[in-house]
Motif scaffolding. Structure first.
Motif, short mmCIF file in Angstrom:
data_model
loop_
_atom_site.label_atom_id
_atom_site.label_comp_id
_atom_site.label_asym_id
_atom_site.label_seq_id
_atom_site.Cartn_x
_atom_site.Cartn_y
_atom_site.Cartn_z
N PHE A 87 0.81 -1.22 0.00
CA PHE A 87 0.00 0.00 0.00
C PHE A 87 0.84 1.27 0.00
N GLY A 88 0.62 2.13 1.00
CA GLY A 88 1.25 3.46 1.00
C GLY A 88 2.64 3.44 1.59
N ASN A 89 3.02 4.53 2.24
CA ASN A 89 4.40 4.66 2.69
C ASN A 89 4.58 4.36 4.18
N SER A 90 3.52 3.93 4.88
CA SER A 90 3.65 3.78 6.33
C SER A 90 2.81 2.63 6.87
N SER A 91 3.45 1.71 7.55
CA SER A 91 2.70 0.60 8.16
C SER A 91 1.89 1.10 9.37
N LEU A 92 2.40 2.13 10.04
CA LEU A 92 1.65 2.67 11.18
C LEU A 92 0.29 3.18 10.71
N GLU A 93 0.29 3.78 9.53
CA GLU A 93 -0.96 4.26 8.94
C GLU A 93 -1.93 3.08 8.70
N LEU A 94 -1.37 1.95 8.23
CA LEU A 94 -2.23 0.78 7.98
C LEU A 94 -2.80 0.24 9.30
N MET A 95 -2.00 0.27 10.34
CA MET A 95 -2.48 -0.18 11.66
C MET A 95 -3.59 0.75 12.15
N HIS A 96 -3.33 2.04 12.04
CA HIS A 96 -4.32 3.04 12.45
C HIS A 96 -5.62 2.83 11.68
N ASP A 97 -5.52 2.73 10.36
CA ASP A 97 -6.72 2.60 9.53
C ASP A 97 -7.47 1.32 9.83
N THR A 98 -6.73 0.25 10.06
CA THR A 98 -7.38 -1.04 10.35
C THR A 98 -8.23 -0.91 11.62
N LEU A 99 -7.70 -0.25 12.61
CA LEU A 99 -8.47 -0.10 13.85
C LEU A 99 -9.65 0.85 13.65
N VAL A 100 -9.45 1.89 12.84
CA VAL A 100 -10.58 2.79 12.54
C VAL A 100 -11.67 2.00 11.81
N HIS A 101 -11.28 1.18 10.84
CA HIS A 101 -12.27 0.36 10.13
C HIS A 101 -13.02 -0.57 11.10
N LYS A 247 12.69 1.01 7.01
CA LYS A 247 14.08 0.87 7.46
C LYS A 247 14.82 -0.11 6.56
N ILE A 248 14.33 -0.23 5.33
CA ILE A 248 15.00 -1.02 4.30
C ILE A 248 15.45 -0.08 3.18
N THR A 249 14.50 0.75 2.70
CA THR A 249 14.84 1.72 1.66
C THR A 249 14.84 3.13 2.25
N LEU A 250 13.75 3.86 2.03
CA LEU A 250 13.71 5.25 2.48
C LEU A 250 12.59 5.42 3.51
N ALA A 251 12.97 5.83 4.71
CA ALA A 251 11.96 6.02 5.75
C ALA A 251 11.09 7.20 5.33
N GLY A 252 9.82 6.96 5.16
CA GLY A 252 8.93 8.04 4.72
C GLY A 252 8.61 7.95 3.23
N ALA A 253 9.43 7.21 2.47
CA ALA A 253 9.16 7.07 1.03
C ALA A 253 9.28 5.60 0.61
N GLY A 254 8.99 4.71 1.57
CA GLY A 254 9.02 3.28 1.27
C GLY A 254 7.64 2.77 0.93
N ASN A 283 5.78 3.81 -7.12
CA ASN A 283 6.72 3.51 -6.03
C ASN A 283 6.86 2.00 -5.83
N HIS A 284 5.76 1.28 -6.04
CA HIS A 284 5.83 -0.18 -5.94
C HIS A 284 6.80 -0.72 -6.99
N LEU A 285 6.66 -0.24 -8.22
CA LEU A 285 7.53 -0.71 -9.30
C LEU A 285 8.98 -0.33 -9.01
N ARG A 286 9.17 0.90 -8.54
CA ARG A 286 10.53 1.38 -8.16
C ARG A 286 11.17 0.38 -7.20
N HIS A 287 10.41 -0.03 -6.19
CA HIS A 287 10.95 -0.97 -5.20
C HIS A 287 11.18 -2.35 -5.80
N ALA A 288 10.24 -2.80 -6.63
CA ALA A 288 10.38 -4.14 -7.23
C ALA A 288 11.63 -4.19 -8.12
N LEU A 289 11.87 -3.15 -8.89
CA LEU A 289 13.04 -3.13 -9.77
C LEU A 289 14.32 -3.03 -8.95
#
Ligand code: PMP
Length: 412
Positions: A87-101, A247-254, A283-289
């Motif tokens: 998905f997006g650039n932050s797993s914390l955001e996914l955790m937050h959204d999951t709980l909101v859902h 903490k693998i590629t770019l923090a904030g742009a992963g 960004n997904h393709l950027r990471h895959a390549l």
């Protein structure tokens, strides 16, 4: 005698303050040198925009994220490709959204939305990650602290609580190289979490595998496959698995990932489709390549290790030299992740952080590792050595040792 010790500790501290340092061991951020490892990514995907499956990444469509990136991270996060969302650039955001859902729409297996419950409680193994606690605070989810052991949360306590109380809807877990104590969950703890009876039919494990490939030693530590174990135990919908490349590629742009049962994935995508048409597939393709495959991820993490393992070693050296024989002082020696937990005698953590601050060394506030920012024993300090250059880590840790000596002398 005690006075002598105190005055020597005070002298050392005064000398430290006189140096006028400005050093920071607060947050688990990659250093500039680590970010440089991924700088080649900024040129990707170049003029190329077609994914391996023909997807035009420039356009809408593909809410679940690019398949070729999901294929790379499926084995990393132990999630079948078809059950993994990129998905997006932050797993914390996914955790937050999951709980909101979950608050606003019944989860698979739920009798009602969580906002319609009298109260919703999450178990918080302590010490834990302050941002997990902050998400719950924000959403009105109560936190109940449970103790950690060297193998994960104390499962006797967890099993007793979740069996008895239907308002307990979830537990926070950082299963590998946990933030902040570096603990790795044993297979037995994972099996018990996945299979334990719960009073709530919609109980969830927030399995935040933020440090899945962040090894500091030759040993690529593995944890058990929580999704498979839960499915085997008849609780397929129980885990939500999270991870990211922060903490693998770019923090904030992963890229962040979420894995779960087919029912949970369907539920999550249907709700998320109301808030966005889809994630950033370029960004997904950027990471895959950039990675090519899971082995490419592992090879990249070796480069991180070369940069940060010496910082952890420097920290360990200072602590061992100063406190190997000091009663009440101990620390974690993590095999991966981003943090070391320093445990000091009861009631001393706040004082040490304060002394460090006055000497120009910023540490994570004492208590941050506990719900409500309150460590009842006031004995846990989280140290984060990755961000400053090595020489600054050495200087900062030497300073921390001076502060610990003084705080202990004051209390004796
Ligand atoms: N989970 C844990 C355990 C973390 O330590 C961090 C970062 N400090 C995060 C999640 C945040 O990750 P992201 O950048 O993907 O939101």
């Amino acid at each position: 005698m005690t006075t002598d010790v105190t005055s020597r500790a005070q002298e050392a501290y005064d000398a430290l303050v006189a140096q006028g340092m400005k050093l920071d061991l607060t947050r688990g951020k990659p250093s500039a040198a680590q970010l440089d490892l991924s700088v080649a990514m900024l040129g990707l995907p170049g003029e190329r925009y077609k994914a391996a499956d023909g997807t035009d990444t420039r356009n809408y469509q593909g809410l679940q994220g690019l398949t070729e990136l999901r294929e790379i991270f499926a084995p990393v996060l132990q999630v079948p490709v078809e059950q993994l969302i990129a998905f997006g650039n932050s797993s914390l955001e996914l955790m937050h959204d999951t709980l909101v859902h979950a608050l606003l729409s019944p989860l698979p297996g739920a009798e009602r939305r969580w906002v319609d419950e009298e109260k919703v409680v999450f178990l918080a193994p302590v010490p834990g990650y302050d941002r997990h606690f902050a998400v719950c605070d924000r959403l009105g989810i109560e936190l109940l602290a449970v103790p950690m052991t060297s193998e994960g949360p104390d499962m006797d306590v967890v099993e007793r609580l979740v069996a008895a109380d239907p308002s307990i809807k979830g537990i926070w877990c950082v299963p590998k190289y946990a933030n902040p104590d570096g603990v790795v969950y044993s297979d037995e703890v994972t099996r018990r979490l996945a299979s334990m009876p719960t009073a709530a039919s919609d109980f969830r494990i927030m399995w935040d595998n933020a440090y899945a490939v962040h090894h500091l030693t030759d040993e690529a530590v593995e944890v058990a496959d929580v999704l498979a174990l839960a499915a085997e135990a008849g609780h397929a919908d129980r885990p939500f698995v999270f991870g990211s490349t922060s903490k693998i590629t770019l923090a904030g742009a992963g890229v962040a990932f979420l894995g779960a049962s087919p029912a949970n994935v369907k539920w999550w995508l249907a709700l998320t489709g109301k808030r966005t048409i889809g994630p950033d597939k370029v960004n997904h393709l950027r990471h895959a390549l950039f990675f090519g495959d899971a082995a490419g991820v592992a090879a990249h993490m070796e480069k991180h290790r070369a940069l940060i393992a010496p910082k952890f070693a420097a920290l360990e050296k200072v602590l061992t030299e100063n406190f190997a024989d000091t009663p009440g002082v101990s620390w974690s020696t993590p095999k991966g992740g981003y943090f070391v937990t320093l445990t000091v005698p009861e009631g001393r953590a706040t004082r040490i952080v304060q002394l460090a601050k006055e000497a120009g060394i910023s540490l994570t506030p004492a208590g941050a590792t506990h719900p409500g920012g309150d460590d009842p024993a006031d004995s846990i300090i989280r140290l984060a050595p990755t961000f400053p250059p090595l020489d600054e880590v050495e200087k900062a840790m030497a300073g921390v040792a001076v502060c610990v000596h003084l705080a202990l002398a004051e209390a004796s």
